[in-house]
Design a protein around this motif. Structure first.
Motif, PDB file in Angstrom:
ATOM      1  N   VAL A  11      73.712 -32.430  40.258  1.00 20.38           N
ATOM      2  CA  VAL A  11      72.593 -31.745  40.893  1.00 20.38           C
ATOM      3  C   VAL A  11      71.324 -32.123  40.146  1.00 20.38           C
ATOM      4  O   VAL A  11      71.368 -32.726  39.073  1.00 20.38           O
ATOM      5  CB  VAL A  11      72.796 -30.216  40.909  1.00 20.38           C
ATOM      6  CG1 VAL A  11      73.975 -29.839  41.790  1.00 20.38           C
ATOM      7  CG2 VAL A  11      72.978 -29.663  39.493  1.00 20.38           C
ATOM      8  N   PHE A  12      70.185 -31.760  40.728  1.00 24.15           N
ATOM      9  CA  PHE A  12      68.909 -32.218  40.191  1.00 24.15           C
ATOM     10  C   PHE A  12      67.960 -31.058  39.937  1.00 24.15           C
ATOM     11  O   PHE A  12      67.818 -30.163  40.771  1.00 24.15           O
ATOM     12  CB  PHE A  12      68.262 -33.222  41.157  1.00 24.15           C
ATOM     13  CG  PHE A  12      68.972 -34.542  41.198  1.00 24.15           C
ATOM     14  CD1 PHE A  12      68.482 -35.640  40.516  1.00 24.15           C
ATOM     15  CD2 PHE A  12      70.161 -34.675  41.900  1.00 24.15           C
ATOM     16  CE1 PHE A  12      69.160 -36.853  40.532  1.00 24.15           C
ATOM     17  CE2 PHE A  12      70.851 -35.879  41.922  1.00 24.15           C
ATOM     18  CZ  PHE A  12      70.336 -36.969  41.235  1.00 24.15           C
ATOM     19  N   SER A  13      67.317 -31.108  38.775  1.00 21.32           N
ATOM     20  CA  SER A  13      66.336 -30.083  38.424  1.00 21.32           C
ATOM     21  C   SER A  13      64.960 -30.398  38.984  1.00 21.32           C
ATOM     22  O   SER A  13      64.177 -29.489  39.259  1.00 21.32           O
ATOM     23  CB  SER A  13      66.232 -29.968  36.900  1.00 21.32           C
ATOM     24  OG  SER A  13      65.739 -31.179  36.338  1.00 21.32           O
ATOM     25  N   ASP A  14      64.679 -31.686  39.143  1.00 18.63           N
ATOM     26  CA  ASP A  14      63.310 -32.107  39.462  1.00 18.63           C
ATOM     27  C   ASP A  14      63.188 -32.792  40.820  1.00 18.63           C
ATOM     28  O   ASP A  14      62.211 -33.466  41.098  1.00 18.63           O
ATOM     29  CB  ASP A  14      62.770 -33.030  38.367  1.00 18.63           C
ATOM     30  CG  ASP A  14      63.721 -34.166  38.022  1.00 18.63           C
ATOM     31  OD1 ASP A  14      64.696 -34.388  38.778  1.00 18.63           O
ATOM     32  OD2 ASP A  14      63.497 -34.832  36.991  1.00 18.63           O
ATOM     33  N   ARG A  15      64.221 -32.611  41.669  1.00 16.87           N
ATOM     34  CA  ARG A  15      64.181 -33.166  43.019  1.00 16.87           C
ATOM     35  C   ARG A  15      64.486 -32.061  44.034  1.00 16.87           C
ATOM     36  O   ARG A  15      65.234 -31.129  43.747  1.00 16.87           O
ATOM     37  CB  ARG A  15      65.224 -34.289  43.182  1.00 16.87           C
ATOM     38  CG  ARG A  15      64.989 -35.522  42.333  1.00 16.87           C
ATOM     39  CD  ARG A  15      63.752 -36.304  42.771  1.00 16.87           C
ATOM     40  NE  ARG A  15      63.848 -36.756  44.149  1.00 16.87           N
ATOM     41  CZ  ARG A  15      64.454 -37.883  44.532  1.00 16.87           C
ATOM     42  NH1 ARG A  15      65.040 -38.657  43.638  1.00 16.87           N
ATOM     43  NH2 ARG A  15      64.472 -38.236  45.801  1.00 16.87           N
ATOM     44  N   VAL A  67      67.742 -24.489  39.218  1.00 18.07           N
ATOM     45  CA  VAL A  67      68.970 -24.754  38.473  1.00 18.07           C
ATOM     46  C   VAL A  67      69.788 -23.474  38.288  1.00 18.07           C
ATOM     47  O   VAL A  67      71.014 -23.465  38.486  1.00 18.07           O
ATOM     48  CB  VAL A  67      68.648 -25.382  37.104  1.00 18.07           C
ATOM     49  CG1 VAL A  67      69.921 -25.535  36.282  1.00 18.07           C
ATOM     50  CG2 VAL A  67      67.987 -26.741  37.287  1.00 18.07           C
ATOM     51  N   LEU A  68      69.144 -22.392  37.906  1.00 17.02           N
ATOM     52  CA  LEU A  68      69.866 -21.139  37.692  1.00 17.02           C
ATOM     53  C   LEU A  68      70.490 -20.638  38.990  1.00 17.02           C
ATOM     54  O   LEU A  68      71.600 -20.084  38.981  1.00 17.02           O
ATOM     55  CB  LEU A  68      68.935 -20.091  37.090  1.00 17.02           C
ATOM     56  CG  LEU A  68      68.483 -20.362  35.654  1.00 17.02           C
ATOM     57  CD1 LEU A  68      67.497 -19.303  35.191  1.00 17.02           C
ATOM     58  CD2 LEU A  68      69.677 -20.437  34.703  1.00 17.02           C
ATOM     59  N   THR A  69      69.812 -20.841  40.107  1.00 20.29           N
ATOM     60  CA  THR A  69      70.372 -20.466  41.408  1.00 20.29           C
ATOM     61  C   THR A  69      71.615 -21.293  41.702  1.00 20.29           C
ATOM     62  O   THR A  69      72.638 -20.772  42.171  1.00 20.29           O
ATOM     63  CB  THR A  69      69.336 -20.648  42.528  1.00 20.29           C
ATOM     64  OG1 THR A  69      68.221 -19.788  42.285  1.00 20.29           O
ATOM     65  CG2 THR A  69      69.927 -20.326  43.891  1.00 20.29           C
ATOM     66  N   MET A  70      71.557 -22.601  41.410  1.00 21.04           N
ATOM     67  CA  MET A  70      72.709 -23.465  41.647  1.00 21.04           C
ATOM     68  C   MET A  70      73.897 -23.040  40.796  1.00 21.04           C
ATOM     69  O   MET A  70      75.046 -23.031  41.248  1.00 21.04           O
ATOM     70  CB  MET A  70      72.341 -24.928  41.388  1.00 21.04           C
ATOM     71  CG  MET A  70      71.414 -25.510  42.450  1.00 21.04           C
ATOM     72  SD  MET A  70      71.172 -27.309  42.331  1.00 21.04           S
ATOM     73  CE  MET A  70      70.083 -27.431  40.905  1.00 21.04           C
ATOM     74  N   LEU A  71      73.645 -22.688  39.534  1.00 21.39           N
ATOM     75  CA  LEU A  71      74.726 -22.264  38.655  1.00 21.39           C
ATOM     76  C   LEU A  71      75.311 -20.922  39.086  1.00 21.39           C
ATOM     77  O   LEU A  71      76.522 -20.708  39.006  1.00 21.39           O
ATOM     78  CB  LEU A  71      74.213 -22.166  37.214  1.00 21.39           C
ATOM     79  CG  LEU A  71      74.040 -23.488  36.473  1.00 21.39           C
ATOM     80  CD1 LEU A  71      73.247 -23.284  35.191  1.00 21.39           C
ATOM     81  CD2 LEU A  71      75.395 -24.107  36.157  1.00 21.39           C
ATOM     82  N   ASP A  72      74.454 -20.029  39.524  1.00 18.92           N
ATOM     83  CA  ASP A  72      74.885 -18.675  39.865  1.00 18.92           C
ATOM     84  C   ASP A  72      75.586 -18.600  41.217  1.00 18.92           C
ATOM     85  O   ASP A  72      76.625 -17.941  41.360  1.00 18.92           O
ATOM     86  CB  ASP A  72      73.680 -17.738  39.855  1.00 18.92           C
ATOM     87  CG  ASP A  72      74.063 -16.298  40.163  1.00 18.92           C
ATOM     88  OD1 ASP A  72      74.882 -15.741  39.410  1.00 18.92           O
ATOM     89  OD2 ASP A  72      73.554 -15.750  41.154  1.00 18.92           O
ATOM     90  N   SER A  73      75.024 -19.301  42.229  1.00 16.91           N
ATOM     91  CA  SER A  73      75.536 -19.130  43.596  1.00 16.91           C
ATOM     92  C   SER A  73      76.168 -20.384  44.180  1.00 16.91           C
ATOM     93  O   SER A  73      76.671 -20.355  45.305  1.00 16.91           O
ATOM     94  CB  SER A  73      74.389 -18.684  44.511  1.00 16.91           C
ATOM     95  OG  SER A  73      73.419 -19.715  44.647  1.00 16.91           O
ATOM     96  N   LYS A  74      76.132 -21.506  43.421  1.00 18.45           N
ATOM     97  CA  LYS A  74      76.679 -22.782  43.900  1.00 18.45           C
ATOM     98  C   LYS A  74      76.015 -23.226  45.205  1.00 18.45           C
ATOM     99  O   LYS A  74      76.665 -23.763  46.110  1.00 18.45           O
ATOM    100  CB  LYS A  74      78.200 -22.713  44.095  1.00 18.45           C
ATOM    101  CG  LYS A  74      78.975 -22.313  42.854  1.00 18.45           C
ATOM    102  CD  LYS A  74      78.877 -23.374  41.770  1.00 18.45           C
ATOM    103  CE  LYS A  74      79.884 -23.131  40.648  1.00 18.45           C
ATOM    104  NZ  LYS A  74      79.616 -21.913  39.867  1.00 18.45           N
ATOM    105  N   ARG A  75      74.703 -23.016  45.277  1.00 17.96           N
ATOM    106  CA  ARG A  75      73.956 -23.484  46.436  1.00 17.96           C
ATOM    107  C   ARG A  75      72.497 -23.703  46.042  1.00 17.96           C
ATOM    108  O   ARG A  75      72.035 -23.217  45.008  1.00 17.96           O
ATOM    109  CB  ARG A  75      74.067 -22.511  47.606  1.00 17.96           C
ATOM    110  CG  ARG A  75      73.526 -21.116  47.330  1.00 17.96           C
ATOM    111  CD  ARG A  75      73.708 -20.213  48.529  1.00 17.96           C
ATOM    112  NE  ARG A  75      73.026 -18.923  48.337  1.00 17.96           N
ATOM    113  CZ  ARG A  75      72.845 -18.024  49.290  1.00 17.96           C
ATOM    114  NH1 ARG A  75      73.277 -18.280  50.521  1.00 17.96           N
ATOM    115  NH2 ARG A  75      72.212 -16.892  49.039  1.00 17.96           N
TER     116      ARG A  75
END
Length: 257
Positions: A165-169, A197-205
């Motif tokens: 996944v990407f933090s800056d895209r 990034v935190l949203t991706m880690l927390d909710s996988k989306r």
């Protein structure tokens, strides 16, 4: 406790041309994707970047791309599957040799730029990439865009893969990255990046540029080392993740993904 790898593309200087602040970025990441001499890099730069990664205790990866110095590997080139295989084996071999010469081990492979994006949606290109990785060393971890053809091909080849996944895209509704020609493609505000990034880690989306939710598996997070302010960006993202209780470590020592 959430765990993620932080990776960054580097070793992209060549000749008298200088790009990025690799040594500084290495202080904040856990994996380095080192250019192999086709889209950027040269033997001297590969050696120096490998040595710097070893000194920083950062995992070493090969970052193969199209043979396109002028376009920085961001222009698709029409090639057969056999040709994709050949240039990938060649480039992985270059970084692997320098790693071993420095007493280290190559840990992973991540395609660069247009080759990455084409393979993310083209199964034949993704399959050629993964075959090359497998045939060089099947223990290598393959980095690929989360949910893309890259991950399908890696699984078919029997490779261990880290979904990226990407933090800056920013993202499109179908999970693809927003093309760089779109003014919305890059995230330059570190607070927005950390929130994503935190949203991706927390909710996988992740939320797309059009507001749709896209499923992702965040195994490894890319922070681009060639963007302006890359060092400060990498430092802020890594610090924010640690403050949120996220463990930063390479895929090699994470539970099998």
């Amino acid at each position: 406790m959430p765990t993620i790898d932080l990776n960054s593309d580097m070793g992209e200087s060549f000749g008298v041309y200088r790009l990025g602040a690799d040594r500084e970025v290495l202080r904040h990441v856990t994996s380095a994707n080192i250019a192999c001499g086709f889209h950027a890099g040269d033997p001297k730069t590969i050696k120096a970047t490998v040595r710097a990664a070893v000194e920083a205790n950062v995992a070493i990866g090969a970052h193969p791309g199209y043979n396109d110095l002028q376009g920085f590997g961001r222009r698709p080139i029409q090639m057969s599957a056999d040709e994709i295989y050949d240039i990938t084996v060649y480039q992985i071999g270059a970084v692997k040799a320098f790693a071993e010469a420095c007493g280290a081990t190559l840990a992973h492979v991540k395609a660069h730029g247009a080759l990455y994006n084409v393979a993310a949606r083209n199964h034949d290109v993704a399959t050629a990439l993964c075959a090359a990785v497998r045939d060089v060393d099947r223990s290598l971890i393959f980095f690929g865009l989360s949910g893309s053809k890259l991950i399908d091909a890696a699984n078919e080849a029997g490779l261990r893969c880290a979904q990226e996944v990407f933090s800056d895209r920013t993202y499109q509704d179908n999970g693809a990255l927003t093309p760089r020609g779109d003014p919305r493609a890059m995230i330059t505000d570190v607070n927005i990046a950390v929130e994503q990034v935190l949203t991706m880690l927390d909710s996988k989306r992740v939320r797309s540029v059009n507001g749709a939710w896209v499923d992702v598996q965040p195994d490894t997070l890319c922070i681009h080392g060639d963007q302006p302010g890359a060092v400060a960006f990498a430092a802020a993202v890594s610090a924010a993740l640690r403050d949120a209780g996220v463990t930063l470590q390479t895929p090699a020592i994470q539970p099998h993904m």
